[in-house]
Design a protein around this motif. Structure first.
Motif, PDB file in Angstrom:
ATOM      1  N   THR A 124       0.779  -1.304  -0.232  1.00 38.36           N
ATOM      2  CA  THR A 124      -0.347   0.075  -0.055  1.00 38.36           C
ATOM      3  C   THR A 124       0.515   1.388  -0.070  1.00 38.36           C
ATOM      4  O   THR A 124       1.718   0.787   0.415  1.00 38.36           O
TER       5      THR A 124
ATOM      6  N   TYR B 120       0.223   6.085   0.126  1.00 41.00           N
ATOM      7  CA  TYR B 120      -1.292   6.660  -0.087  1.00 41.00           C
ATOM      8  C   TYR B 120      -0.938   8.073  -0.050  1.00 41.00           C
ATOM      9  O   TYR B 120      -1.011   9.186  -0.025  1.00 41.00           O
TER      10      TYR B 120
ATOM     11  N   LEU C 170      -1.225   0.055  -3.869  1.00 40.61           N
ATOM     12  CA  LEU C 170      -2.678  -0.642  -3.788  1.00 40.61           C
ATOM     13  C   LEU C 170      -3.205   0.459  -2.942  1.00 40.61           C
ATOM     14  O   LEU C 170      -2.184   1.282  -1.853  1.00 40.61           O
TER      15      LEU C 170
ATOM     16  N   GLY D 213      -5.097   1.309  -0.355  1.00 34.55           N
ATOM     17  CA  GLY D 213      -5.893   0.686  -0.056  1.00 34.55           C
ATOM     18  C   GLY D 213      -6.899   1.990   1.042  1.00 34.55           C
ATOM     19  O   GLY D 213      -6.281   3.289   1.299  1.00 34.55           O
ATOM     20  N   ASP D 214      -7.946   1.333   1.261  1.00 33.31           N
ATOM     21  CA  ASP D 214      -8.806   2.017   2.041  1.00 33.31           C
ATOM     22  C   ASP D 214      -8.182   2.295   3.894  1.00 33.31           C
ATOM     23  O   ASP D 214      -8.506   2.532   4.660  1.00 33.31           O
ATOM     24  N   SER D 215      -7.353   1.386   4.223  1.00 30.67           N
ATOM     25  CA  SER D 215      -6.479   1.125   5.068  1.00 30.67           C
ATOM     26  C   SER D 215      -5.704   2.749   5.370  1.00 30.67           C
ATOM     27  O   SER D 215      -4.857   2.915   6.142  1.00 30.67           O
TER      28      SER D 215
ATOM     29  N   ASP E 206      -8.790   1.638  -4.156  1.00 33.77           N
ATOM     30  CA  ASP E 206      -9.889   1.110  -3.192  1.00 33.77           C
ATOM     31  C   ASP E 206     -11.058   1.880  -3.341  1.00 33.77           C
ATOM     32  O   ASP E 206     -11.048   2.455  -3.586  1.00 33.77           O
TER      33      ASP E 206
ATOM     34  N   LYS F  30      -9.620  -1.574  -6.879  1.00 35.09           N
ATOM     35  CA  LYS F  30     -10.353  -2.756  -6.186  1.00 35.09           C
ATOM     36  C   LYS F  30     -11.356  -2.444  -5.222  1.00 35.09           C
ATOM     37  O   LYS F  30     -12.099  -1.479  -5.000  1.00 35.09           O
TER      38      LYS F  30
ATOM     39  N   HIS G  12     -11.544  -8.572  -3.510  1.00 36.49           N
ATOM     40  CA  HIS G  12     -11.543  -8.412  -2.153  1.00 36.49           C
ATOM     41  C   HIS G  12     -11.770  -9.787  -1.952  1.00 36.49           C
ATOM     42  O   HIS G  12     -13.435  -9.673  -1.892  1.00 36.49           O
TER      43      HIS G  12
ATOM     44  N   VAL H 172      -7.775 -10.308  -4.278  1.00 36.88           N
ATOM     45  CA  VAL H 172      -7.004 -10.570  -2.938  1.00 36.88           C
ATOM     46  C   VAL H 172      -7.681 -11.417  -2.151  1.00 36.88           C
ATOM     47  O   VAL H 172      -9.159 -11.115  -2.369  1.00 36.88           O
TER      48      VAL H 172
ATOM     49  N   GLU I  33      -7.545 -12.481   1.516  1.00 42.25           N
ATOM     50  CA  GLU I  33      -7.206 -12.085   3.349  1.00 42.25           C
ATOM     51  C   GLU I  33      -7.537 -12.792   4.171  1.00 42.25           C
ATOM     52  O   GLU I  33      -8.829 -12.743   3.920  1.00 42.25           O
TER      53      GLU I  33
ATOM     54  N   ILE J 255      -2.772 -11.891   1.523  1.00 40.33           N
ATOM     55  CA  ILE J 255      -2.927 -10.763   2.912  1.00 40.33           C
ATOM     56  C   ILE J 255      -3.142 -11.467   4.034  1.00 40.33           C
ATOM     57  O   ILE J 255      -4.443 -12.046   3.690  1.00 40.33           O
TER      58      ILE J 255
ATOM     59  N   VAL K 206       0.327  -8.643  -0.275  1.00 40.88           N
ATOM     60  CA  VAL K 206       0.253  -7.368  -0.142  1.00 40.88           C
ATOM     61  C   VAL K 206       0.151  -7.253   1.603  1.00 40.88           C
ATOM     62  O   VAL K 206      -0.068  -8.962   2.314  1.00 40.88           O
TER      63      VAL K 206
ATOM     64  N   VAL L 289       0.004  -4.104   4.525  1.00 35.49           N
ATOM     65  CA  VAL L 289       0.005  -2.091   4.621  1.00 35.49           C
ATOM     66  C   VAL L 289       0.788  -1.812   5.102  1.00 35.49           C
ATOM     67  O   VAL L 289       1.801  -2.087   5.530  1.00 35.49           O
TER      68      VAL L 289
HETATM   69  O1  KIV Z   1      -7.455  -1.467   2.612  1.00 38.58           O
HETATM   70  C1  KIV Z   1      -6.225  -2.100   1.765  1.00 38.58           C
HETATM   71  O2  KIV Z   1      -5.129  -1.913   2.239  1.00 38.58           O
HETATM   72  C2  KIV Z   1      -6.506  -3.964   1.979  1.00 38.58           C
HETATM   73  C3  KIV Z   1      -4.510  -4.342   2.035  1.00 38.58           C
HETATM   74  C4  KIV Z   1      -4.890  -5.522   3.064  1.00 38.58           C
HETATM   75  C5  KIV Z   1      -5.168  -5.497   1.113  1.00 38.58           C
HETATM   76  O3  KIV Z   1      -7.552  -3.581   1.344  1.00 38.58           O
END
Ligand code: KIV
Length: 273
Positions: A31, A33, A50, A52-54, A92, A122, A146, A189, A191, A212, A222, A224
């Protein structure tokens, strides 16, 4: 320069990920951002980045990914896209932007693609949102699925524990994976599911799987970024391998900076105009 290295500099595409699966080359995904980290990660040779929405957790400090908005996803995606030259960039779709209303889902997907310039999206979920996914792919937007633990559904599960340990959930996961492939997803993905199940799904699919917490048999892995760099001290699931202890390294650097200011050592003559 060898053909392989020359080859490596080419932009990663969904087509190239499929080629990697076919020749047994593992796919790396991480990931990012923001511009600076995306630039480092892309320069290091990552195949897939990615957005990611993380980000909701590691950037915004929320407990779950649910608060992430479409505008925030677009903000992070735009920053990452300014930096990336080679990696395939996946953004995401945030919670609530793809949940059973294909027209609205497509509108959200188009906003992300137009405003960020990202390569693909994703989306968490299977059969329940298959019409949304079909509509988005039908508009020419590549989608990575996912399945398994889907953090956007945490309030339904009530726990972040390993998914699909029981046959019923495992069967549903396999049929969702096949369904996603049949409607044109270019990858999935997986998870936090048992390695054996991830292996079975990976062998049934012609599209790549990225794991993951899903063992070593998926076509790629993958993590984070904040977790693998050891920025997050408090998150230590079994599947996580930490490659650095940036929390300690950054803390020391910041403490040294404070020390030098207090000691009137910074800035010195050379650092002044
Ligand atoms: O948002 C994210 O980081 C994810 C990963 C955990 C695959 O979806």
């Amino acid at each position: 320069m060898s053909a392989a290295i020359e080859d490596d500099k080419r932009k990663v595409t969904t087509h190239r990920l499929k080629e990697m699966k076919d020749r047994g080359e593992k796919i790396s995904m991480l990931t990012a951002y923001d511009y600076s980290m995306a630039s480092i990660i892309d320069g290091a040779g990552m195949d897939v980045i990615l957005v990611g929405d993380s980000a909701s957790n590691v950037m915004a400090g929320n407990i779950t990914t649910l608060p992430m908005t479409l505008d925030q996803a677009i903000y992070h995606g735009t920053s990452v896209m300014k930096a990336v030259k080679r990696a395939l960039v996946v953004v995401d779709m945030p919670f609530g932007t793809c949940s059973g209303n294909p027209v609205k889902s497509l509108e959200a997907a188009i906003r992300i693609m137009k405003e960020t310039g990202a390569d693909t999206l994703k989306i968490e979920g299977g059969e329940e949102i298959i019409e949304d996914i079909k509509k988005i792919i039908g508009a020419g937007i590549p989608v990575m699925g996912h399945l398994g633990l889907m953090p956007q559904s945490i309030n339904k599960y009530g726990t972040y524990t390993v998914r699909a340990k029981e046959k019923e959930e495992a069967d549903k996961l396999i049929s969702d994976a096949l369904l996603l492939q049949s409607v044109g997803c270019y990858g999935i993905v997986l998870e936090k599911i048992p390695a054996k199940l991830a292996k079975e799904i990976t062998s049934k699919l012609s599209i790549p799987t990225i794991g993951i917490g899903a063992g070593g048999y998926t076509d790629g892995q993958v993590l984070v970024m904040h977790d693998m760099l050891g920025i997050n001290k408090g998150f230590s699931p079994k599947f996580l391998r930490r490659y650095e202890d940036l929390h300690t390294i950054i803390t020391k650097a910041v403490q040294n900076y404070i020390r030098d200011i207090k000691a009137k050592d910074f800035p010195n003559e050379q650092e002044s105009y």
